[in-house]
Design an enzyme around this catalytic site. Structure first.
Site, PDB file in Angstrom:
ATOM      1  N   TYR A   1     108.897   9.898 -25.052  1.00 57.05           N
ATOM      2  CA  TYR A   1     107.976  10.913 -24.524  1.00 57.05           C
ATOM      3  C   TYR A   1     106.780  11.152 -25.449  1.00 57.05           C
ATOM      4  O   TYR A   1     105.628  11.173 -25.020  1.00 57.05           O
ATOM      5  CB  TYR A   1     108.727  12.231 -24.288  1.00 57.05           C
ATOM      6  CG  TYR A   1     107.815  13.373 -23.919  1.00 57.05           C
ATOM      7  CD1 TYR A   1     107.380  13.526 -22.606  1.00 57.05           C
ATOM      8  CD2 TYR A   1     107.352  14.267 -24.878  1.00 57.05           C
ATOM      9  CE1 TYR A   1     106.530  14.549 -22.265  1.00 57.05           C
ATOM     10  CE2 TYR A   1     106.490  15.297 -24.545  1.00 57.05           C
ATOM     11  CZ  TYR A   1     106.083  15.434 -23.239  1.00 57.05           C
ATOM     12  OH  TYR A   1     105.229  16.441 -22.907  1.00 57.05           O
TER      13      TYR A   1
ATOM     14  N   LYS B   1     120.628  15.625 -15.933  1.00 56.87           N
ATOM     15  CA  LYS B   1     119.799  16.813 -15.751  1.00 56.87           C
ATOM     16  C   LYS B   1     118.842  16.598 -14.589  1.00 56.87           C
ATOM     17  O   LYS B   1     118.027  15.679 -14.609  1.00 56.87           O
ATOM     18  CB  LYS B   1     119.023  17.091 -17.036  1.00 56.87           C
ATOM     19  CG  LYS B   1     118.229  18.376 -16.942  1.00 56.87           C
ATOM     20  CD  LYS B   1     117.518  18.606 -18.243  1.00 56.87           C
ATOM     21  CE  LYS B   1     116.687  19.856 -18.223  1.00 56.87           C
ATOM     22  NZ  LYS B   1     115.683  19.781 -19.283  1.00 56.87           N
TER      23      LYS B   1
ATOM     24  N   ASP C   1     111.669  13.000 -16.126  1.00 60.27           N
ATOM     25  CA  ASP C   1     110.878  13.687 -15.102  1.00 60.27           C
ATOM     26  C   ASP C   1     109.382  13.512 -15.340  1.00 60.27           C
ATOM     27  O   ASP C   1     108.598  13.491 -14.398  1.00 60.27           O
ATOM     28  CB  ASP C   1     111.223  15.181 -15.093  1.00 60.27           C
ATOM     29  CG  ASP C   1     111.135  15.781 -16.480  1.00 60.27           C
ATOM     30  OD1 ASP C   1     111.867  15.337 -17.370  1.00 60.27           O
ATOM     31  OD2 ASP C   1     110.317  16.691 -16.682  1.00 60.27           O
TER      32      ASP C   1
END
Lengths: 525, 265
Positions: free
Chosen positions: A268, A375, A303
């Site tokens: 990320y 998640k 996500d």
């Protein structure tokens, strides 16, 4: 071990191939990470040894001490030997006095040799080892409290965010959220903290769209949630972010203050924050080793791929990232139950069969990682300000979560992209979750997608595309396929060369004889 | 208000100039409202909600839903009729003077007009270390649900980060053959943001011939959008600007205007 074949009945040979490719892509990165250290890894070591606090300008003593050592002898040998050598020589009685003297320029550091080195290393091992034992004690404490108060009664666990910027506002909000049914509280960090090369100190009351992650804020919030856990008769978990330039230090603080989950993604920072790739992978590995030791569940950030790219076109990038996160996580010592791999409900709602595709993607993740606490992240991209439509979308998101057996459900807010959630937004959002779970929580028992139906086929297609992408990454010339793939924009849309990005000057290639008692202990775990 | 922006009564062709909200009958004036009061749910609380709605001009006000949220709060939904009249001819809005484009449209427009990527160089200049603004516009992470300029395939982003000196910025803009330069200024002590930006625009004017100079954009929470002329930049963006607006503006300036200039020659 052969995992049970899930509802999609994925071909085990294909699944094994995907994992093998991820391992092949990840292994050179691990080799590279082992050869480097960073300023943040070294500072995390000092934090584990118990060095806390900051000077009058708010610069932490770990930064002051590290900078002084670095100025004298560099960090490529590890800071432990020169620091404890100075202590053994009697330059100061403790780390914090040493840091103060060092930042005033009254201590010179050297690389000890021979018996001096042996003595310094022994002293360092003792003090850092005590810190790791404190992390161990916190883990045992969590296990005891979970036993006493219990886990949430239902799956998925309900995950709610608070973010006022003021820890003293966050606390009552978090306690109220727990009362309303939240099993996991996440405190979002202040905008820009990921790019700070130090961890702020103390209780903080000013943040931008979030609250600074500090050791004191961690302690205050964990204590408040312990109160709530006792009141509610279930252990309420606390989440924060081990990401950005200081992730090793924040991981150490999380371990010391018994945080329960940490956002911790392998790529990320590189892709979305333009942090130097080598810095990220080195910091990542250390922080995951700490999380493994501390019994912390990590949450990965897949996500984010879907908020930047189309959720249908880029579905396979999520799977590839999950496979890489799994490889990097396990290599660092994390177990399946600690891998909160992420994915999200972000397909354009106007697309025909969008819900069937969401089910296919969510089920693919479930079947690929049957023992991971997945998640499940709510829609954000297609939340427009039409709160009524948003509420419906969140209902479908909740239903998809129930149908596909997700483990951690981040509660979607109908006011996403409008305001930071109001009290009533949270209440309505939780009603939405409760209705769906109550009405359809066990529907997964009846839900068996047809073997050749749309959902199964779509899942197979995404898995196939993931394998193609991994093969493309491996096809890169040079010995670090993944680094080169990141450099030329294979991943996401961003080109992130290994010799650029933030925090690069804080990376050093380890010299022969590099010594770090923390990594020695964590590697042996 | 910028000089380029148009101000004035909105055109409401073919529609009535005097309006009331519409429920299910013309002129019924029906609206809906939801809110929370910091008091436990009770008859009194419902009465309090009705009183608020009355004071807001809803008469009659119907409290259709009241629900306790914990011991100290109650949530209400109220339907009711308002007596206010809207005079559409008196509505004033500031119009954007460039079309808002989607990332796809931006990419297509750049590709078509430049046949290369559009180069944007950005920095926080002076001693300002607050990269929040420039990062929100440039980093792919973006702002307010919109992705930053890095997300645009046809835009090459060079983000120099914080504490960049003006000569450094000019040198890098030249080296990158920048089409546009974005500077962000958050710190406003002793008008630092104004002085820094003026210094920057003067340096670019000196370094480039007038027709070759990159588009200069200044942004920050304390800027007034009307200050562009005074600061010597082409455009000022204030608080709340999204990456999409910046990208659309760049396309308008560089792609559209350049095409106009060419056909003019």
């Amino acid at each position: 071990m052969t995992p049970p074949r899930g509802k999609l009945d994925l071909d085990p040979v294909t699944v094994r191939k995907a994992r093998t490719l991820a391992r092949q892509a990840g292994r050179p990165i691990v080799t590279m990470a082992k050869k480097h250290t960073t300023v943040s890894v070294e500072r995390a070591t000092l934090r584990l040894a118990g060095l806390q606090g900051a000077d009058a300008d708010g610069i932490p003593w770990v930064n002051r001490l590290l900078d002084a050592v670095r100025g004298d002898v560099g960090i490529e040998h590890g800071v432990a030997a020169p620091v404890w050598d100075a202590l053994v020589r009697g330059e100061a009685d403790d780390l914090s006095t040493l840091a103060q003297k060092a930042s005033a320029g009254s201590v010179r550091f050297r690389l000890p040799e021979g018996r001096d080195l042996t003595r310094a290393q022994a002293a360092a091992r003792k003090q850092v080892g005590a810190g790791v034992r404190r992390v161990d004690a916190r883990r045992r404490e969590r296990e005891r409290l979970v036993k006493r108060w219990g886990d949430p009664k239902q799956k998925p666990w309900i995950y709610l965010i608070v973010a006022t910027g003021d820890i003293y506002e966050d606390i009552p909000q978090a306690q109220q959220a727990a009362r309303e049914g939240a099993d996991v509280i996440a405190v979002i960090r202040s905008t820009g903290q990921s790019l700070l090369d130090y961890v702020p100190e103390g209780a903080t009351r000013e943040g931008f769209a979030g609250t600074y992650a500090t050791q004191e804020n961690f302690r205050l919030m964990r204590a408040a949630l312990d109160e709530s856990s006792a009141e509610l008769g279930r252990y309420v978990r606390l989440t924060n972010y081990a990401s950005g330039l200081c992730m090793p230090e924040i991981a150490a603080l999380a371990g010391l203050e018994r945080l329960d989950m940490m956002l911790n993604d392998s790529m990320y920072g590189i892709l979305f924050r333009d942090i130097n790739p080598i810095r990220t992978f080195v910091d990542q590995r250390f922080s995951r080793q700490v999380h493994a030791r501390a019994g912390i569940i990590i949450n990965t950030g897949e996500d984010n791929y879907l908020t930047t790219a189309d959720a249908v076109e880029a579905a396979h990038t999520v799977t590839v990232s999950q496979l890489l996160n799994e490889y990097f996580g396990k290599e660092a010592g994390l177990e399946d139950w600690q891998l909160g791999l992420g994915h999200a409900f972000e397909i354009t709602p106007e697309l025909p069969d969008s819900f069937r595709m969401e089910l296919a993607h969510a089920l693919l993740a479930r079947d690929l990682f049957p023992n991971a606490p997945l998640k499940w992240m709510p829609p954000t991209r297609h939340m427009t300000g039409d709160i009524f439509r948003g509420y419906l979308l969140d209902g479908f998101f909740n239903l998809a979560g129930a149908l596909t057996g997700q483990s951690i459900l981040l509660v979607g807010m109908m006011t996403e992209a409008v305001v930071t959630p109001w009290l009533s937004d949270r209440d309505l959002a939780l009603q939405n979750v409760r209705y769906v779970m109550n009405a359809a929580g066990n529907l997964h028992e009846d839900f068996h997608p047809a073997p050749d139906g749309y959902i199964a086929q779509r899942a197979r297609q995404v898995l196939g595309e993931s394998i193609e992408l991994l093969e493309k990454i491996l096809a890169h010339e040079g010995k670090h396929g993944l680094l080169e793939a990141i450099a030329d924009g294979t991943f996401g849309l961003m080109k992130r060369p290994a010799d650029a990005g933030r925090g690069q000057d804080g990376v050093a290639k380890k010299a022969p004889g590099y010594f770090n008692p923390a990594t020695d202990i964590l590697e042996a775990t | 208000m910028t000089t380029e922006a148009t101000t004035g009564p909105a055109a409401a062709q073919g529609a009535a100039q005097i309006l009331r909200p519409y429920g299910d009958t013309t002129g019924d004036g029906m609206v809906q409202l939801s809110f929370t009061l910091p008091m436990p749910h009770s008859k009194v609380a419902e009465g309090a909600a009705a009183q608020l709605a009355n004071k807001m001009g809803m008469d009659p006000a119907l409290v259709v839903h009241a629900k306790a949220m914990g011991p100290d709060f109650t949530f209400f939904v109220v339907y009711g009729r308002v007596n206010h009249l809207i005079d559409v001819s008196k509505v004033e809005v500031v119009e954007r003077d460039f079309p808002l484009l989607t990332p796809k449209e931006v990419n297509a427009a750049v590709k078509r007009a430049l046949r290369r990527r559009l180069v944007v160089v950005g920095a926080c200049i002076g001693t300002d270390a607050h990269t929040v603004g420039i990062d929100a516009i440039m980093n792919i992470k973006g702002f307010a649900g919109e992705k930053g300029l890095e997300y645009y395939r046809e835009v090459k982003v060079v983000n120099l980060g914080a504490q960049v000196s003006v000569p450094q910025l000019v040198a890098r803009a030249r080296a990158e053959k920048a089409d546009a330069v974005l500077v962000s200024q958050v710190v406003t002590q002793r008008d630092a943001h104004i002085l820094n930006t003026k210094e920057m625009s003067a340096a670019f004017r000196e370094a480039y011939p007038a027709d070759r100079r990159p588009v200069l954009i200044a942004g920050g929470p304390r800027f007034d959008e009307a200050m562009a002329g005074e600061l010597g930049v082409d455009r000022v963006f204030a608080r709340g600007t999204t990456p999409g607006e910046v990208a659309s503006y760049l396309v308008d300036q560089i792609v559209t205007r350049r095409a106009t200039r060419k056909t003019g020659v």
